[in-house]
Design a protein around this motif. Structure first.
Motif, PDB file in Angstrom:
ATOM      1  N   ASP A   1       0.864  -1.205   0.000  1.00 33.99           N
ATOM      2  CA  ASP A   1       0.000   0.000   0.000  1.00 33.99           C
ATOM      3  C   ASP A   1       0.892   1.244   0.000  1.00 33.99           C
ATOM      4  O   ASP A   1       0.843   2.067  -0.911  1.00 33.99           O
ATOM      5  N   SER A   2       1.725   1.369   1.036  1.00 31.90           N
ATOM      6  CA  SER A   2       2.641   2.503   1.109  1.00 31.90           C
ATOM      7  C   SER A   2       3.859   2.067   1.924  1.00 31.90           C
ATOM      8  O   SER A   2       3.699   1.486   3.017  1.00 31.90           O
ATOM      9  N   THR A   3       5.046   2.313   1.411  1.00 31.42           N
ATOM     10  CA  THR A   3       6.262   1.961   2.169  1.00 31.42           C
ATOM     11  C   THR A   3       6.283   2.713   3.495  1.00 31.42           C
ATOM     12  O   THR A   3       6.838   2.241   4.486  1.00 31.42           O
ATOM     13  N   GLN A   4       5.647   3.873   3.502  1.00 30.07           N
ATOM     14  CA  GLN A   4       5.596   4.690   4.709  1.00 30.07           C
ATOM     15  C   GLN A   4       4.834   3.944   5.820  1.00 30.07           C
ATOM     16  O   GLN A   4       5.256   3.918   6.961  1.00 30.07           O
ATOM     17  N   ASN A   5       3.709   3.309   5.431  1.00 30.73           N
ATOM     18  CA  ASN A   5       2.901   2.568   6.414  1.00 30.73           C
ATOM     19  C   ASN A   5       3.692   1.384   6.968  1.00 30.73           C
ATOM     20  O   ASN A   5       3.699   1.130   8.166  1.00 30.73           O
TER      21      ASN A   5
ATOM     22  N   ARG B   1       1.460   8.102  -0.735  1.00 32.44           N
ATOM     23  CA  ARG B   1       0.927   9.413  -0.336  1.00 32.44           C
ATOM     24  C   ARG B   1       2.035  10.443  -0.214  1.00 32.44           C
ATOM     25  O   ARG B   1       3.198  10.133   0.043  1.00 32.44           O
ATOM     26  N   GLY B   2       1.632  11.701  -0.402  1.00 33.75           N
ATOM     27  CA  GLY B   2       2.559  12.802  -0.268  1.00 33.75           C
ATOM     28  C   GLY B   2       2.168  13.708   0.874  1.00 33.75           C
ATOM     29  O   GLY B   2       1.364  13.322   1.737  1.00 33.75           O
ATOM     30  N   ARG B   3       2.735  14.885   0.888  1.00 32.63           N
ATOM     31  CA  ARG B   3       2.400  15.859   1.930  1.00 32.63           C
ATOM     32  C   ARG B   3       0.913  16.200   1.876  1.00 32.63           C
ATOM     33  O   ARG B   3       0.294  16.128   0.825  1.00 32.63           O
TER      34      ARG B   3
ATOM     35  N   TRP C   1      10.439   4.162  -4.854  1.00 30.45           N
ATOM     36  CA  TRP C   1       9.463   4.486  -3.803  1.00 30.45           C
ATOM     37  C   TRP C   1       9.999   3.863  -2.529  1.00 30.45           C
ATOM     38  O   TRP C   1      10.052   2.638  -2.411  1.00 30.45           O
ATOM     39  N   MET C   2      10.455   4.688  -1.606  1.00 30.41           N
ATOM     40  CA  MET C   2      11.127   4.112  -0.430  1.00 30.41           C
ATOM     41  C   MET C   2      10.912   4.949   0.820  1.00 30.41           C
ATOM     42  O   MET C   2      10.644   6.157   0.746  1.00 30.41           O
ATOM     43  N   SER C   3      11.034   4.269   1.955  1.00 32.58           N
ATOM     44  CA  SER C   3      10.955   4.937   3.256  1.00 32.58           C
ATOM     45  C   SER C   3      12.144   4.492   4.087  1.00 32.58           C
ATOM     46  O   SER C   3      12.468   3.297   4.140  1.00 32.58           O
TER      47      SER C   3
ATOM     48  N   SER D   1      10.915  14.610  -7.864  1.00 33.81           N
ATOM     49  CA  SER D   1      11.043  13.873  -6.611  1.00 33.81           C
ATOM     50  C   SER D   1      10.407  14.649  -5.466  1.00 33.81           C
ATOM     51  O   SER D   1      10.430  15.887  -5.464  1.00 33.81           O
ATOM     52  N   GLY D   2       9.812  13.914  -4.527  1.00 38.78           N
ATOM     53  CA  GLY D   2       9.201  14.536  -3.355  1.00 38.78           C
ATOM     54  C   GLY D   2       9.612  13.793  -2.091  1.00 38.78           C
ATOM     55  O   GLY D   2       9.927  12.592  -2.125  1.00 38.78           O
ATOM     56  N   ILE D   3       9.609  14.513  -1.006  1.00 36.75           N
ATOM     57  CA  ILE D   3      10.054  13.963   0.287  1.00 36.75           C
ATOM     58  C   ILE D   3       8.926  14.141   1.299  1.00 36.75           C
ATOM     59  O   ILE D   3       8.319  15.207   1.366  1.00 36.75           O
ATOM     60  N   LEU D   4       8.682  13.094   2.060  1.00 30.58           N
ATOM     61  CA  LEU D   4       7.648  13.143   3.107  1.00 30.58           C
ATOM     62  C   LEU D   4       8.289  12.677   4.406  1.00 30.58           C
ATOM     63  O   LEU D   4       8.647  11.511   4.528  1.00 30.58           O
ATOM     64  N   THR D   5       8.467  13.591   5.354  1.00 34.09           N
ATOM     65  CA  THR D   5       9.120  13.232   6.616  1.00 34.09           C
ATOM     66  C   THR D   5       8.064  13.174   7.706  1.00 34.09           C
ATOM     67  O   THR D   5       7.342  14.145   7.923  1.00 34.09           O
TER      68      THR D   5
ATOM     69  N   VAL E   1      11.544   8.801   6.744  1.00 33.10           N
ATOM     70  CA  VAL E   1      11.767   9.668   5.586  1.00 33.10           C
ATOM     71  C   VAL E   1      11.269   8.945   4.345  1.00 33.10           C
ATOM     72  O   VAL E   1      11.831   7.924   3.944  1.00 33.10           O
ATOM     73  N   GLY E   2      10.207   9.448   3.749  1.00 33.52           N
ATOM     74  CA  GLY E   2       9.696   8.856   2.511  1.00 33.52           C
ATOM     75  C   GLY E   2      10.215   9.647   1.323  1.00 33.52           C
ATOM     76  O   GLY E   2      10.224  10.880   1.337  1.00 33.52           O
ATOM     77  N   CYS E   3      10.669   8.916   0.301  1.00 28.52           N
ATOM     78  CA  CYS E   3      11.170   9.578  -0.919  1.00 28.52           C
ATOM     79  C   CYS E   3      10.536   8.918  -2.122  1.00 28.52           C
ATOM     80  O   CYS E   3      10.554   7.685  -2.241  1.00 28.52           O
ATOM     81  N   GLY E   4      10.028   9.730  -2.994  1.00 32.72           N
ATOM     82  CA  GLY E   4       9.562   9.220  -4.279  1.00 32.72           C
ATOM     83  C   GLY E   4      10.379   9.880  -5.372  1.00 32.72           C
ATOM     84  O   GLY E   4      10.535  11.109  -5.365  1.00 32.72           O
ATOM     85  N   ILE E   5      10.924   9.077  -6.282  1.00 33.33           N
ATOM     86  CA  ILE E   5      11.700   9.637  -7.400  1.00 33.33           C
ATOM     87  C   ILE E   5      11.133   9.059  -8.698  1.00 33.33           C
ATOM     88  O   ILE E   5      11.075   7.832  -8.858  1.00 33.33           O
TER      89      ILE E   5
END
Ligand code: BTN
Length: 243
Positions: A16-20, A44-46, A60-62, A112-116, A126-130
């Motif tokens: 679903d999400s690496t962040q989860n 998901r993003g900010r 797609w990584m956390s 690329s976006g970053i979600l901390t 730290v989530g990063c999507g590139i």
């Protein structure tokens, strides 16, 4: 070479999400553990926006971090990630620039976006999507004006492992510098590699919009915006729109 970031790597085909997942395992996970997926169904993003994460095309990584920092310093980690990402992408010939607070742009488009996110008292995810190997038509139609990929920018594909390995090395180097020397060297590097300074902007915040010109970032990583009366505003959180 990175000695702790990415030493433990969980790789999924679909999640679903690496962040989860990173949040689920972070109490037991070692500092620097990375969760990566080929495809996310609920990336998901900010501000809870969705993040398009199609199979095989991006990174797609956390990253689970247990930083040796005061909690008050944690928000600056987003800017340290941006410094490492910008330098990493530049080493592959990408003319990448940092846009406050969490975007990496090429020719004005986001690649690329970053979600901390905090998890508990001492853990930061730290989530990063590139966007790596997307052709223009792989990007959602509504994003094509604003988003791009490394392949679109360079005209050829890149090996995703080369990119994230380079990023792990640089991010570890800059986290160590942050932990040992403080934020100032990273703030200066950030300023060298942003395209934000001097830009006329609208900053959309929770209850108001500020129009002005970006002056820089301060020692807390807070954005400084000068309005038409030359009053300086500190922006902790907001969406920056170049005008
Ligand atoms: C943003 O620009 O708003 C941040 C985007 C962050 C996306 C990444 S992809 C890996 C990780 N998992 C998620 O669900 N989000 C982050």
């Amino acid at each position: 070479m990175a000695t702790y970031i990415g030493q433990k790597l969980f790789q999924f085909d679909v999640i679903d999400s690496t962040q989860n997942y990173a949040k689920e395992i972070c109490n037991e996970a070692a500092n620097g553990t990375v969760v990566m997926a080929d495809c996310q169904t609920q990336g998901r993003g900010r501000l809870n926006r969705s993040w398009s994460s199609d199979p095989g095309l991006g990174i797609w990584m956390s990253i689970i971090l247990k930083p040796n920092l005061r909690t008050a310093d944690y928000p600056k980690i987003t800017l340290v990630v941006a410094v490492a990402l910008q330098e990493g992408l530049a080493s592959f010939g990408v003319n990448a620039k940092i846009k406050w607070p969490n975007d990496i742009l090429v020719e004005g488009k986001k690649v690329s976006g970053i979600l901390t996110e905090m998890s508990g008292g001492d853990t930061v995810i730290v989530g990063c999507g590139i966007n790596v190997n997307h052709s223009l038509e792989d990007l959602p139609i509504e994003l094509r004006e604003k988003a791009s990929s490394l392949k679109v920018c360079l005209g050829h594909e890149l090996d995703r492992e080369d990119i994230y390995s380079k990023f792990f090395d640089l991010f570890e180097k800059y986290m160590c510098q942050f932990e040992s020397e403080g934020f100032e060297p990273l703030r200066l590097k950030w300023l060298e590699n942003t395209d934000s300074v001097g830009k006329d902007v609208d900053v959309v915040m929770a209850t108001s919009t500020l129009r002005g010109r970006i002056f820089g970032i301060d020692h807390d990583g807070v954005l400084l915006v000068e309005d038409e009366n030359v009053d300086l505003h500190r922006v902790i959180s907001g969406d920056v729109i170049y005008i």
